[in-house]
Every structure is written in C-alpha cells, then in structure tokens.
Enzyme design. Structure first.
Site, PDB file in Angstrom:
ATOM      1  N   ASP A 359       0.834  -1.189   0.000  1.00 61.32           N
ATOM      2  CA  ASP A 359       0.000   0.000   0.000  1.00 61.32           C
ATOM      3  C   ASP A 359       0.877   1.251   0.000  1.00 61.32           C
ATOM      4  O   ASP A 359       1.857   1.340   0.750  1.00 61.32           O
ATOM      5  CB  ASP A 359      -0.892  -0.031   1.246  1.00 61.32           C
ATOM      6  CG  ASP A 359      -1.842   1.134   1.317  1.00 61.32           C
ATOM      7  OD1 ASP A 359      -2.720   1.231   0.445  1.00 61.32           O
ATOM      8  OD2 ASP A 359      -1.701   1.947   2.251  1.00 61.32           O
ATOM      9  N   GLU A 395       1.485  -0.521  -5.025  1.00 60.65           N
ATOM     10  CA  GLU A 395       0.579   0.571  -5.357  1.00 60.65           C
ATOM     11  C   GLU A 395       1.499   1.773  -5.587  1.00 60.65           C
ATOM     12  O   GLU A 395       2.062   2.308  -4.623  1.00 60.65           O
ATOM     13  CB  GLU A 395      -0.390   0.850  -4.213  1.00 60.65           C
ATOM     14  CG  GLU A 395      -1.369   1.970  -4.531  1.00 60.65           C
ATOM     15  CD  GLU A 395      -2.276   2.310  -3.366  1.00 60.65           C
ATOM     16  OE1 GLU A 395      -3.452   2.639  -3.612  1.00 60.65           O
ATOM     17  OE2 GLU A 395      -1.813   2.263  -2.211  1.00 60.65           O
TER      18      GLU A 395
END
Length: 719
Positions: A359, A395
C-alpha cells in the site's frame, strides 16, 4: 496490582520479539530508551475477559546490546500476555516521547489480544498541552501482546507457484467474503477458517482465479473518531502489529482462545494452497495506527519515536506525512527497515504466504523525501534470498509532494497496480474522445511504462475496480457517490461524475437500463481479461455486488460491504467464469513479452473497414473502434520454457460506440477461417456460430467486443 520482580536473565538480542523455548521465553526489543520493563499480565488478557490492568508483574531488562534490550524469563511460555514500558527523555520538540505510564505493544508480537479503549489514557501527552507528558496509566485501555509458538503441522500438498503471466488476482476481504455465506457454518463466517472452508474454496476454484489478494490482515485498530460514530476501520489499513494476524477475523478468538488466530491463519493458507490458490497479502508499511502527533501511543511511538517515524526536520514534534494518515514509517532507519524486512520474511516462511501488495509503496523509497529507485528498501528486497522470490506488487502512488505518482518507476522485480490502465479503460468505455491510441497501449501491456529496464507486460497489474472506489455494478449504475453512511456529509471519497449514459441512477427494474448496465460490465471484464499483463478482479464484481453507490466504504462493516450470496447475478457469474477459462486456455493472451519492433506482425491493429490503422486514425478524437489481430505463433526463444508457443490466431473486435458497428474481416494468414468465440453483448458470452473469411462482415453490438478464433494447423506453420 503491580509488582516488580527480579531482573530477567541475560538472554539473547536475537531474534527480536518473544521467543518461547524450553524453560522460558526470551524477550528482545529494539529501542533507544534509557530503561525497559517487561510487563507480564495474568488478567483477562488470556481468558477473554475484560482487561482491567491488574495482575501486572514487571521484569527489568538489564541487558543492552547494539540498541536492543533483552532478557530471558524462566517459566514464561506460549499464551503469556505481555507489554513494555519505556523510560527515557520526554521532549517532543526533539522527537523524544518516552513515557513509562503507557503500556506498549511489542512491535514483533506474533499475536495481539484485546481492544483499544480510546480516551485521554492512551495519549502520551496531556490533552490540553501536546508538549506536556501525561501521567495517566494506559494499561486498562490497550491490548496485550501474546507469546506464541508458531509451529504448525503443514500438509504435504505442493505449494502453488504461478508465473505472473498465468496469474489472475482476486482482491477480497477476509471477513466480507464469507460473513453471510449460507454454506459456511455460522461460527466460521467472516473468519480465516471461513475463507479456508470448502464452500469458499469451491467458489474461488470454480471462478478460475489463481491468486487471492487479501485486504490487510496485520492486526489493526480503528481511528479514534470511528467508534464514536458507531463505525470501524473495516478495510484494515491502520496497522499496529506487523507480525500478528488480525484477531477480529479469527473463529478461535471468537470462541475464547486468544492467540488461536495464528494457527487458524496458517490452516487457511494451507487450505488455499491445497486448492491450488496462491495467497498475497496487502501490507501497510507506509504508516501505523498511531496517527499524527496528537494520536494515541500504542507501540512504535513509545518504543522509539524517531526510529520508527519520519520526523519533520523543521519541527521534530510533528511527522512527515506522505500517506495522508498522519505519519510515515521511517524506512531510512535501520531498526524500522529491519522490522519491515523481518516481517516480510516471517509471513513468507512461518505463515507461508506467496507475496505482497504494498500500500502506498513510494513512501518506502523516500529516504530523503523524493522517490528513489536505489533506496535501501529496494536494495534489501532485491538481495534477500527469500523476499526477492515472492510476488511483489506496488501501489505506485502516495501523497508525497511532486513525485507522488510513480507508476512505471519501480525496479524490475516489482509489479505495479496500473492506474493508467484503470483510468483509460473506464473513460474509453464511457465514450470519452481521443483514447483509441491509449486504449491500444494499455491493452498491449503498457509498453510506454514498462517496455524498458528489462521489464515485461506482466509488470502491469491491470485493474478496472478495486476496494477503494465503486464496485463494477455501481460504476455503471451511479452518476455520483453516495457515502452518506460514513458520517462526513458525503464529502469523503473521490468525486467522479462519469456520465455512463446507463439510464436511471441506482436500483431499477427497467429491463433496458439493466441490459445496458450489464453490457458495460461485460465489456470491461472482457477488456480486463484479454489485455496483456496481470489481471486483477475485485472480489464480488463477478456476482454483481453493490455498495449502493458508496465509493469509500472503508468504515462499513456490515451488509453494505459483505458479499450478498442471496442475490447473485448468475448470468454475470457464468460469463466471468467463461471469460477466465478462455484466458487460461489461450496463451496468446498471456504473452510474457512486448510485441513491437520486429514482432509487430504478431500484434496488428485494423480499422472496422479492414485496413491497418494509420497515425492519423490513431489521433482521430472520435475513433472508438478497432480490430486487434493476435498471431498465435511465438518464437521458441521467447516462449515459456523455450518451447514453441502454439495457439490459434484471434481477432478482437472492439466497439465503444453507442450503436452497432459493421466490421470487415481483414487479410491476415492466407486462407484463414474465423469462428466467433465470444460476444460480450450476450449475457452468457456465447457467440452465434459462423464461418468467416477475408472481407466478410461482422456486426458488433454497441459497447461490446466480439472475439473471433482462427484455428492454426501444423501445415500452416510449416508453410
């Protein structure tokens, strides 16, 4: 009642955390504190009762080597609840936040028991003065670390290892997937055991995906304001324990067995592997649940604030925040970096997962502020004999200044969520002008982003929808977000007035509107599953799952976000299964290299009239249709395992217009006969049978794709 006992035996500084052995447990924690007390608890932390802060025994850790406090405590074994108290200077302006009144979790805890009871007690500072130390005792308000024996008897079933080119990712929430599944026993719904149940496995296997990507399973706590609203952090992007499976997803913990989440998680992984499915974890190494300088002190802030967090050099009482969550982990510090790497290795070895999705990954590469492909984190990953062999997915954006969108910039080992793919394909299918060339680039694997530095089309993780945003059904059903239930007056979440032209907004029984919405969903699913790269499906999209227009459902733990197994779009499910089986059955859609230069003949683009697309036509803002030719024959030195890749040829006819369009079969291989294989305008995807040759017309319905297969024989190859 708190008692202090004799100091611990010297023990060992390796490994960090609590390591049970014969006769006792070794404790080791990295910290710059001046003194450390290990706190052992015999209250409700163990038996599931309320934590009242009583029954605390304190043990002095007197050994200090290379920044690590350590000691061996005889008679302590698995199941023991514990925490730490750190003594040292309190000077927030210098980044020093030691406060012995605050009980702290072990950053290396293998399991965590109990909840945070938010209030002034969990703050290391006084509520009326952020620079003044609070002496309020926190033990009755915070969870405990647990000593755990992580040994597990794994089955002898082979561990699946999928090439990226063969991978189909399925992003799913552990709880939401089975929380209301009628065929999963009630006691197991919404748990690791529920995900490992045969009913859950049969859906995943029947769908045909290869790899489940689990939303965060590291132990997490909600932001303080959410419980006040009767909400929680459902997605789990608020980690407090990087080695501990989240206790809230454990049937064992529900049954009153704290610590049972570890073996339950391992059993889930074993069951998924037994079904041929890989397990990838969504990990949040960019920030923690302690928030900004006014947030609670639960673990890292009190252990060593300056080591674990990036401090603002202009005001070290505050944090550099490239995450939008109040703090950023300090990947430039040796101890923080070691914790990240130790955690990755632990989940790969002890818990046997197969990879990670990171993330807000650029935050990990911001040692000096800017994104750096040569950062220590990337170097350590590349050199690590265990982590480097795992699936690594980034990401590739955060909220850093200047270079927060770092798509295409990650090192060769990494794959990336391709936000450009998502945006282009959404806009193309909703009828935006001037996107035909970008559509072709994204369909072909995004060579503009990944064609250099030794990367492949599989560097691109292609996506249309993910947890963060609308579901696929909602994407074509709502013109605007409906996040009122989140308590922020619908201000949260992205604003996206898409103008999908799909008729009435929200639920409807109008058959024409429903048919148009279904067609749009199937067109995007077909595009996703036929594009070069690694496709990722949002769990539930195959079922027609809706969140009633909520595009930021991070705080909704209930029917809004859980899978609704009683109202499944059976036609869409059947279509998705057929589409995935089609991709898996034809390697021409799973190529591992870019097709350009000398290979351009193997990937050709035609106008609907059957002519090669020219530069002028690529630039035409009104162009919304194209025929894609894919040659099924590949060269041996480019094929998998050095063998000749032989597949049929394919024509993919793409019509993003709002009316049917007539295509003409272009000249490809001599004597080629084409047969319709798939039609996304049909709810089942089944195309009408036909035999077609050069010059024959094919009508493609509005907002649809038709796939034609051209069988290739051995004689044609020899010729």
């Amino acid at each position: 009642m708190t008692t202090t006992v004799a100091s611990a035996l010297p023990g060992s500084m390796f490994p960090l955390g609590a390591g049970p052995t014969t006769g006792g447990t070794n404790f080791a924690v990295a910290s710059g504190a001046e003194a450390v007390r290990l706190c052992l608890f015999d209250d409700g932390s163990i038996d599931g009762g309320p934590i009242d802060g009583s029954g605390e025994r304190q043990v002095e850790l007197t050994e200090y080597d290379a920044g690590v406090w350590h000691g061996f405590v005889p008679g302590v074994g698995p199941g023991q609840a514990y925490g730490y108290r750190m003594s040292g200077p309190w000077d927030p302006r210098r980044g020093l936040r030691y406060n012995p009144a605050k009980l702290l979790l072990d950053p290396y805890a293998r399991a965590i028991s109990g909840e945070v009871r938010f209030g002034p007690e969990v703050l290391a500072h006084r509520p009326d003065d952020p620079y003044a130390r609070s002496d309020l005792e926190s033990a009755a308000h915070v969870p405990r670390s647990l000593v755990i024996d992580t040994g597990f008897r794994w089955s002898e079933r082979p561990r699946p290892r999928r090439r990226y080119s063969d991978t189909i990712l399925y992003e799913v929430h552990v709880k939401g997937f089975t929380a209301s599944h009628p065929d999963v026993p009630a006691a197991l719904r919404g748990t690791y055991a529920g995900l490992g149940h045969d009913a859950a496995l049969s859906h995943l296997v029947g769908l045909g995906v290869t790899t489940v990507e689990l939303l965060p399973v590291h132990h997490n706590v909600p932001e303080a304001f959410l419980p006040e609203r009767g909400l929680t952090n459902y997605w789990g992007y608020n980690t407090i324990g990087y080695f501990a499976p989240h206790a809230g997803y454990s049937a064992a913990v529900r049954a009153g067995r704290p610590g049972g989440q570890v073996a339950e998680f391992q059993a889930m992984v074993d069951a998924l592997h037994g079904a041929g499915l890989e397990v990838v974890l969504d990990v949040v190494f960019n920030h923690t649940a302690e928030g900004d300088h006014l947030g609670p002190t639960l673990c890292h802030r009190g252990i060593d604030n300056a080591a674990y967090y990036r401090l603002d050099p202009a005001d070290r009482s505050r944090y550099v925040d490239t995450t939008g969550c109040g703090n950023s982990l300090n990947a430039a510090d040796p101890f923080a970096l070691q914790m990240i790497m130790d955690s990755l290795r632990y989940w790969l070895t002890e818990m046997r997962v197969d990879g990670f999705r990171f993330d807000l990954a650029p935050t990990l590469a911001r040692e000096q502020g800017g994104f750096d492909r040569l950062s220590a984190f990337f170097d350590l990953v590349a050199q690590d004999p265990i982590v480097s062999r795992a699936k690594l997915i980034a990401e590739p954006w955060d909220v850093g200044q200047g270079d927060s969108y770092d798509i295409g910039r990650f090192p060769p080992l990494w794959r990336e969520w391709n936000g450009r793919y998502r945006d282009t394909m959404r806009d193309f299918w909703r009828g935006h002008d001037g996107l035909l060339g970008d559509f072709a680039t994204r369909f072909g694997g995004s060579a503009d982003l990944y064609g250099g530095r030794g990367r492949r089309p599989t560097a691109s993780v292609n996506l249309i929808t993910v947890h963060d945003g609308f579901t696929l059904a909602d994407l074509v059903s709502y013109e605007s977000k409906h996040n009122e239930a989140n308590g922020d007056d619908n201000r949260d979440g992205s604003d996206d007035n898409r103008s999908w032209n799909c008729g009435a907004e929200g639920p409807t029984t109008d058959p024409d509107v429903l048919a148009l919405r279904g067609r749009q969903q199937r067109a995007m699913l077909t595009t996703l599953l036929l594009s070069f790269g690694v496709p990722m499906l949002l769990g539930g999209d195959e079922l027609g799952r809706t969140q009633q227009g909520n595009n930021n459902a991070y705080c909704q733990d209930g029917p809004l976000t859980w899978f609704d197994w009683d109202h499944v779009d059976e036609e869409l499910l059947t279509f998705t299964r057929h589409l995935i089986a089609f991709r898996r059955g034809h390697p021409v859609f799973r190529r591992r290299r870019f097709l350009f230069g000398v290979d351009w003949q193997q990937l050709r683009w035609y106008t609907p009239s059957g002519e090669i697309v020219t530069g002028e036509e690529w630039a035409d803002p009104g162009a919304r249709s194209v025929a894609i030719y894919l040659d099924g024959v590949d060269e041996p030195d480019h094929a998998e395992d050095g063998a000749l890749l032989l597949d049929d040829d394919f024509l993919v006819l793409v019509n993003a217009w709002w009316a049917p369009l007539r295509f003409v079969i272009p000249p490809t291989r001599d004597g080629q006969v084409w047969e319709p294989e798939l039609d996304s305008s049909e709810p089942t995807g089944v195309a009408s049978p036909a035999k077609l040759g050069v010059g024959d017309p094919v009508t493609v319905n509005a907002r649809s794709l038709v796939v034609l297969r051209g069988p290739v024989t051995g004689a044609e190859l020899i010729g």
